[in-house]
Design an enzyme around this catalytic site. Sequence first.
Site, short mmCIF file in Angstrom:
data_model
loop_
_atom_site.label_atom_id
_atom_site.label_comp_id
_atom_site.label_asym_id
_atom_site.label_seq_id
_atom_site.Cartn_x
_atom_site.Cartn_y
_atom_site.Cartn_z
N SER A 151 2.30 -4.26 3.32
CA SER A 151 3.06 -5.44 2.94
C SER A 151 2.47 -6.69 3.60
CB SER A 151 4.53 -5.24 3.27
OG SER A 151 5.34 -6.23 2.70
N ASP A 211 6.27 -1.72 -7.73
CA ASP A 211 6.55 -2.57 -6.58
C ASP A 211 7.30 -3.82 -7.05
OD1 ASP A 211 6.51 -4.19 -4.31
OD2 ASP A 211 4.48 -3.59 -3.75
N HIS A 254 7.21 -0.33 -3.43
CA HIS A 254 6.59 -1.10 -2.35
C HIS A 254 6.50 -0.31 -1.05
CE1 HIS A 254 5.48 -4.74 -0.17
NE2 HIS A 254 6.45 -4.51 0.71
#
Length: 304
Positions: A175, A221, A253
């Site tokens: 991320s 995601d 995600h």
Amino acid sequence: MQSSSIASRRARVRSAGRPRTRLAGLVLALTMVATGLAAAPAATAQENPYERGPAPTERSIEALRGPFAVAEDRVSSLVIGFGGGTIYYPTDTSEGTFGAVAVSPGYTGTQSSMAWLGPRLASQGFVVFTIDTNTTVDQPDSRGRQLLAALDYLVEDSDVRNRIDPNRLGVMGHSMGGGGSLSAAESRPALQAAIPLTGWHLSKNWSRVTVPTLVVGAENDLIAPVRSHSIPFYESLSSSLDKAYLELDGASHFAPNISNTTIAKYSISWLKRFIDDDLRYEQFLCPPPDDREISEYRNTCPHS
């Protein structure tokens, strides 16, 4: 690795009245051939001094653990430049030093969210440092600087620094940590590999990155959608760069936060190929893999 050929000669003895000479010539010729056969593997065995571990197979790179036993060392949060973390390292140094990889968590995450990668990668022949960031809300560029600080700590101050080749380093992150890995690669072109995992970053232009980069996105995601993050990241990287885009089929995600064989398999292959220059792993990257866990794969094969 190029195979060697051995040229053999036939000794011709003109005089039939000299059997001992003929026999001696035959013995000499056989000795030369045998010596050549014995020497050929030795001449090529050290062609790549960075190879670590046995020849890989699909099974070996999908395994939860590789051929190296692993130990770990905790690093205090009082260190300067990042928030501490855990170093995972191979215990056997008989094959020499290892490449090293620093791994950052994502926004609000801690090293525990990436801990599964530590022993899995280390057991394949790397020193792996899963770090905590200074705060859990640090932005991508800050995480990039912290990844570089963690690598500097590994090679300069850590208890395992003598196990590490300081010229064979890489970065990974999830991320905002994935965005941080791109930022780190842009800042330090001497790195050998970068792997952003479902990365997030406001910048979509990474054309200045010269580090071989594997971009991993997730099809479903919703936080860092591939159409606005991973795919633009990949497309902005130079077409002359060794790069690949891997999209996890049906994944979210948070796929990198739990043990994931697809992430591990191709991360191991990428790190081996570019940190260790180990061409034995090229087979898993080029040609593009036919893997039902991957919804899309792009690359710049053949790799340089």
